[in-house]
Design a protein around this motif. Structure first.
Motif, PDB file in Angstrom:
ATOM      1  N   ASP A  38      10.419   2.306   3.657  1.00 52.63           N
ATOM      2  CA  ASP A  38       9.506   2.704   2.420  1.00 52.63           C
ATOM      3  C   ASP A  38       8.287   2.131   2.592  1.00 52.63           C
ATOM      4  O   ASP A  38       8.100   0.866   2.315  1.00 52.63           O
ATOM      5  N   GLY A  62       5.928   2.160   0.299  1.00 56.32           N
ATOM      6  CA  GLY A  62       5.707   1.421  -0.796  1.00 56.32           C
ATOM      7  C   GLY A  62       5.960  -0.158  -0.822  1.00 56.32           C
ATOM      8  O   GLY A  62       5.372  -0.844  -1.886  1.00 56.32           O
ATOM      9  N   LEU A  63       6.586  -0.593  -0.136  1.00 57.44           N
ATOM     10  CA  LEU A  63       6.955  -2.103  -0.039  1.00 57.44           C
ATOM     11  C   LEU A  63       5.866  -2.889   0.562  1.00 57.44           C
ATOM     12  O   LEU A  63       6.031  -3.970   0.971  1.00 57.44           O
ATOM     13  N   TYR A  64       4.916  -2.238   1.224  1.00 55.94           N
ATOM     14  CA  TYR A  64       4.089  -2.761   2.195  1.00 55.94           C
ATOM     15  C   TYR A  64       3.255  -4.171   1.483  1.00 55.94           C
ATOM     16  O   TYR A  64       2.863  -5.106   1.887  1.00 55.94           O
ATOM     17  N   GLN A 100       1.314   5.862   7.255  1.00 63.64           N
ATOM     18  CA  GLN A 100       1.915   5.981   6.169  1.00 63.64           C
ATOM     19  C   GLN A 100       1.196   4.941   4.922  1.00 63.64           C
ATOM     20  O   GLN A 100       1.485   4.887   3.901  1.00 63.64           O
ATOM     21  N   GLU A 120      -5.007   0.769   0.158  1.00 64.93           N
ATOM     22  CA  GLU A 120      -4.496  -0.261   0.780  1.00 64.93           C
ATOM     23  C   GLU A 120      -4.669  -1.054   1.919  1.00 64.93           C
ATOM     24  O   GLU A 120      -4.826  -2.185   2.096  1.00 64.93           O
TER      25      GLU A 120
END
Length: 772
Positions: free
Chosen positions: A22, A24-26, A61, A66
Motif C-alpha cells: 500500500d 499510501g503508508l509511505y 508509486q 510526496e
C-alpha cells in the motif's frame, strides 16, 4: 532495555512489506524510520535504511509531491552518512543513488522557495562529497557517482517546457529557474553542468579506461542524448571518436577477462548508437553513426573470430601436385543402395518404376499435385541430378523390364489344357513345341478390326436460352442481391472519403469503388433505373398518413421499393453516422421526381415526400438536445414543406428538446431563403402556443418579425403545449434557386449538377443568403 538488531531488522522488513503493498503508508513509514537509521545507528540498520531510502525515492508509486516533501526531510541524514569516516561501501552506494533520485525534487523546491538557503547548503554539500569520491572510490561507488553526475547535468541544462503555465507538470531543468534567482542563478549552474559533462566524456579519451566506468557512462549518456538536444551532438561526437578495441594493443597478454571487457564495451556502444539511430534515422549524424556501427561490427569480427576461423589452403602445393588434379585417396565412398526386388505376382507400372523402399514415397499419389508445380520441381531436379545415379536407375529399370518380358514369354509358352468329354484323351506328358503353338495361332480366323467412327461435321454449339424468370423469382433474386450489397457495406472503409479531397461538382460519382460509390450506385438503381417502367405508386399520403409517414405494405411491390425499404432500414440502424447517405438518397429521389414530372404531364405522387417524412419520423424520437443531425438533415434536403416544420415544432412538447427545435428553425431562417417565411410562421407558432419555447423564440422573432412581440396574447395563461391541427399540406417549397429555363435540356443539366451531392446546393444557398 535495547532491542536487538535482528528484531529491529525484522520489524523494519515488515514495515517495508506494508508500504510495498500500500503506497499510501509511505508518509508514516518514512517519517518513522528516519530516527532509527541515522548516522549513530548500527551498521546493519544504516545499510537497511540506505537501501530503503534508495528504493523509496526511485519507486513510481510515490507521488512527485510526496517525493519533494520527503527529500527535504532526508537531506541531513544523507549528509551525515556520507561524512562518516570509513563508511561501508554498501551504505555509500545507496546514499548516492538516493541523492541522484532526490536532486531534481530538491531543485524544484529551491525554485519555489528562493530564500531557503539551509536546504541548498545541504544538497550542495552532498554534491561536493559525491564528486570528490568519483576518482578514488571503488568501482561500485564510481558507477553510482557517474549516475549522480548524469542527473546533475540533466537538471542543470535547459530542457523542453511542455506547458509554461503548469510548472509542476514539466521536467525539472534549467529552463524553470528564474534568471534572478538568489541561490541558483542559471549563469552558475549551466557552466558547472558542462564541466561535469566534460568529465563524463573524458573517459573516452583516456589511454587506459576502466571498462566498467565506460559501460556506466555510455548507459547514462543515452538518457542525455534523448532528453537534452542542445548537448546531444557534443556527446555523439565523443562516442563516434571512441574505439573500444584500442586498449587491446596495450594489454599483453590478452586474457579472457580483457576480451570480455572489450566485448562488453563494444556491445554497449553499438546499442546506444542503434537506439539513437532508431529514434531519428534522418538526423545530421545518421550517416556517420551507420558507418561507425559497420566499422565496429567488422572490427569485432576481426578481433574475436580470428582464432575460430578455419585455416585457408596454402598458396602453393606442398607436394608438387596441383590441387585441381589431386585425387582423393584412401577414402571409400559408400555404396549406393540397390533398388528393392520386384514383388511376386502381377507387376504394375508403378511397381516397375519404383526404385525406393520407402513406403511413404511409394504410396504417395503424384496426381494430386498440379501440373505446373510438378514442372517447377522436376526441371531443377533433372538439372542437378547425379549422372552416375541416373545411369544406375535407368539400368535397374531396364533390367526389370527385361525380366518381366522373360516371365511373360514363359507364361505364353505354357499350354492351356483342352476340356473334353473323354478322360482318356488326357496325356500329362504331352508338351507342344513352340512351332505347334505358332501354327495353331496362324489357323485362327482374323480378328475383326474396330469400326472407325464416321466423320461428322459438327456445327457451332450454342447454349439454349435460359427459361424466363417469373415475377416472383425476379423479386426473390433481387432481394438476395440487395441483401448481399448491404451486408458488404458494414465491412467497407467508410473513412476513405474523409482522407481524400473531393473535387466537388467535377467528380465522377461512383468512381472510387468505396462505400460512397456503392451507396451512389444503390440509390440510383432505386430511383433512376426503374423510372418510367413502374405503373404502381405509393399508398396515398393523406393527412393521417403524412403524420405517420408509414407506407402500407404491398406484397407485390416493385424491386425499387424493396431497395428503398432496405436502404431506409440501413440508415436508421445508425442514423447519426449514415445521415449523409440519407441526404444523398433524398437528393436522387427529388431529382427523379422532377425529371418524371417533366417527361410525363400526368399527376404523379412524390416518392421524395414519402421517404423524406419516413426518415424524419424515424429519427425524431431518438434525438437529444445536443444533436446536430436534425439541423444538417433539414439544411441539405432539397425541399421542405409545412409538414416537416410541424414535426420540428412537435419537438417543443419535450422541454428538454425545445432548444433543438428553435435552433433548427433559426438555422433554416438564416440559410434557406425560399422557406424563410414558413419557418418564421413556425417560429411564431412556437412563441404563441408553446410556453417553454417563448423565451428562446422571442429573441429570434425580435429580429425577423418584431410586430409579433408587440401584440399581447389574448389568453397567455391558457397557452397550450400542443400544436393545433395542421392545415392541408401545401405543395413542397423548392429550395433550389429559381432560374429561367431556356429549354428542357438545359433544365435537366442544371438539375443534374445540383443533385450530385449536398455540397453544391449548400454553396448556392450560402451565396443566396449572402446576397439577401
Amino acid at each position: 532495555m535495547a532491542v536487538p538488531v535482528q528484531n529491529q531488522l525484522s520489524q523494519l522488513d515488515a514495515a517495508r512489506q506494508l508500504v510495498l503493498a500500500d503506497a499510501g503508508l509511505y508518509p508514516q513509514i518514512v517519517q518513522g524510520i528516519l530516527p532509527i537509521v541515522g548516522a549513530n545507528a548500527h551498521l546493519e540498520l544504516r545499510r537497511w535504511g540506505a537501501d530503503f531510502l534508495a528504493e523509496t525515492f526511485s519507486s513510481p508509486q510515490l507521488a512527485p509531491q510526496e517525493k519533494e516533501r520527503f527529500s527535504i526531510l532526508v537531506l541531513q541524514i544523507l549528509r551525515e552518512l556520507l561524512e562518516l569516516p570509513a563508511e561501508d561501501d554498501g551504505v555509500v552506494k545507496s546514499v548516492i543513488q538516493t541523492a541522484a533520485s532526490i536532486y531534481g525534487p530538491v531543485i524544484r523546491y529551491i525554485i519555489s522557495n528562493p530564500h531557503d538557503s539551509p536546504t541548498w547548503d545541504r544538497i550542495a554539500a552532498i554534491k561536493s562529497n559525491i564528486l570528490r569520491r568519483w576518482d578514488t572510490a571503488s568501482s561500485g561507488v564510481r558507477v553510482c557517482c557517474i549516475k549522480f553526475a548524469q542527473r546533475v547535468v540533466q537538471v542543470q541544462t535547459p530542457g523542453i517546457v511542455a506547458d509554461p503555465r503548469r510548472s509542476e507538470q514539466n521536467e525539472v531543468s534549467l529552463a524553470l529557474v528564474p534568471r534572478d534567482h538568489p541561490l541558483i542563478p542559471p549563469s552558475r549552474l549551466e557552466p558547472e553542468a558542462l564541466g561535469l559533462l566534460d568529465r563524463l566524456l573524458n573517459v573516452f579519451h583516456e589511454e587506459t579506461s576502466d571498462p566498467i566506468a565506460v559501460d556506466a557512462t555510455l548507459n547514462c549518456l543515452g538518457i542525455l542524448i534523448r532528453s537534452r538536444q542542445n548537448i546531444a551532438t557534443r556527446i555523439l561526437n565523443a562516442i563516434l571518436n571512441f574505439n573500444p578495441f584500442e586498449q587491446a594493443n596495450l594489454i599483453s597478454p590478452l586474457t579472457i577477462k580483457a576480451k570480455l571487457q572489450m566485448k562488453s564495451m563494444e556491445r554497449t556502444t553499438r546499442t546506444v548508437l542503434l537506439n539513437v539511430l532508431r529514434r531519428n534515422d534522418s538526423g545530421p549524424l545518421a550517416g556517420r553513426i551507420k558507418q561507425y556501427v559497420d566499422r565496429l561490427m567488422n572490427a569485432r569480427l576481426e578481433f574475436f573470430d580470428e582464432g575460430s576461423r578455419k585455416r585457408g589452403l596454402p598458396s602453393e602445393p606442398t607436394d608438387g601436385l596441383d590441387n585441381a588434379k589431386r585425387m582423393r585417396l584412401g577414402a571409400d565412398l559408400p555404396d549406393r543402395a540397390a533398388p528393392p526386388p520386384l514383388p511376386p505376382g502381377p507387376i504394375s507400372h508403378a511397381q516397375l518404376f519404383t526404385l525406393t523402399s520407402d513406403r511413404g514415397l511409394s504410396s504417395f499419389d503424384v496426381t494430386q499435385l498440379p501440373l505446373d508445380l510438378i514442372v517447377r520441381i522436376t526441371l531443377p531436379v533433372l538439372h542437378h541430378i547425379d549422372q552416375e545415379a541416373l545411369d544406375l536407375a535407368v539400368s535397374a529399370v531396364r533390367s526389370r523390364i527385361q525380366m518381366v518380358r522373360k516371365v511373360q514369354a514363359a507364361q505364353a509358352q505354357v499350354p492351356t489344357p483342352a476340356l473334353g468329354d473323354d478322360e482318356e484323351d488326357y496325356e500329362p506328358d504331352f508338351e507342344p513345341t513352340r512351332e505347334q503353338v505358332l501354327n495353331q495361332n496362324n489357323n485362327l480366323p482374323p480378328e475383326d478390326p474396330l469400326p472407325e467412327p464416321p466423320d461428322l461435321a459438327l456445327g457451332p454449339f450454342k447454349l439454349p436460352q435460359p427459361p424466363p424468370l417469373t415475377p416472383e423469382e425476379t423479386q426473390q433474386i433481387g432481394k438476395g442481391t440487395i441483401s448481399r450489397v448491404f451486408s458488404m457495406m458494414s465491412v467497407l472503409d467508410d473513412h476513405s472519403a474523409s482522407r481524400r479531397q473531393k473535387p466537388g461538382l467535377n467528380r465522377l460519382a461512383g468512381g472510387s469503388y468505396d462505400r460512397d460509390a456503392w451507396m451512389t450506385l444503390i440509390t440510383r438503381i432505386a430511383t433512376r433505373a426503374p423510372a418510367g417502367l413502374e405503373e404502381g405508386d405509393l399508398a396515398d399520403n393523406n393527412e393521417e398518413g403524412s403524420n405517420t409517414a408509414v407506407a402500407k405494405e404491398n406484397p407485390n411491390r416493385s424491386l425499387s421499393d424493396g431497395i428503398r425499404e432496405t436502404l431506409w432500414k440501413f440508415i436508421i440502424e445508425d442514423f447519426r453516422v449514415r445521415i449523409p447517405i440519407a441526404i444523398s438518397w433524398l437528393n436522387e429521389e427529388w431529382f427523379n421526381d422532377r425529371i418524371q414530372s417533366q417527361a410525363d404531364k400526368r399527376p404523379r405522387k412524390s416518392r421524395y415526400e414519402h421517404w423524406m417524412l419516413k426518415i424524419l419520423d424515424s429519427i425524431l424520437p431518438f434525438l437529444d438536445a445536443k444533436d446536430k443531425v436534425l439541423i444538417r438533415f433539414l439544411s441539405e434536403i432539397p425541399a421542405l414543406d409545412e409538414r416537416v416544420l410541424e414535426r420540428v415544432k412537435g419537438l417543443a412538447r419535450d422541454p428538454e428538446r425545445v432548444t433543438l427545435a428553435v435552433n433548427a428553425l433559426h438555422y433554416l431562417i438564416l440559410v434557406r431563403p425560399p422557406v424563410r417565411e414558413i419557418c418564421i410562421d413556425a417560429m411564431e407558432d412556437l412563441y404563441r402556443n408553446y410556453e417553454d419555447a417563448r423565451l428562446p423564440s422571442s429573441k429570434i422573432l425580435k429580429k425577423v418579425r418584431p410586430k409579433v412581440l408587440d401584440e399581447t396574447p389574448s389568453n397567455p395563461s391558457n397557452a397550450t403545449v400542443s400544436a393545433p391541427p395542421p392545415p392541408p399540406p401545401p405543395p413542397l417549397v423548392n429550395v433550389k434557386s429559381p432560374t429561367p429555363v431556356a429549354s428542357q435540356s438545359e433544365e435537366k443539366e442544371n438539375l443534374r449538377s445540383a443533385s450530385v451531392n449536398g455540397e453544391g446546393m449548400k454553396a448556392a444557398l450560402d451565396r443566396v443568403a449572402a446576397a439577401g
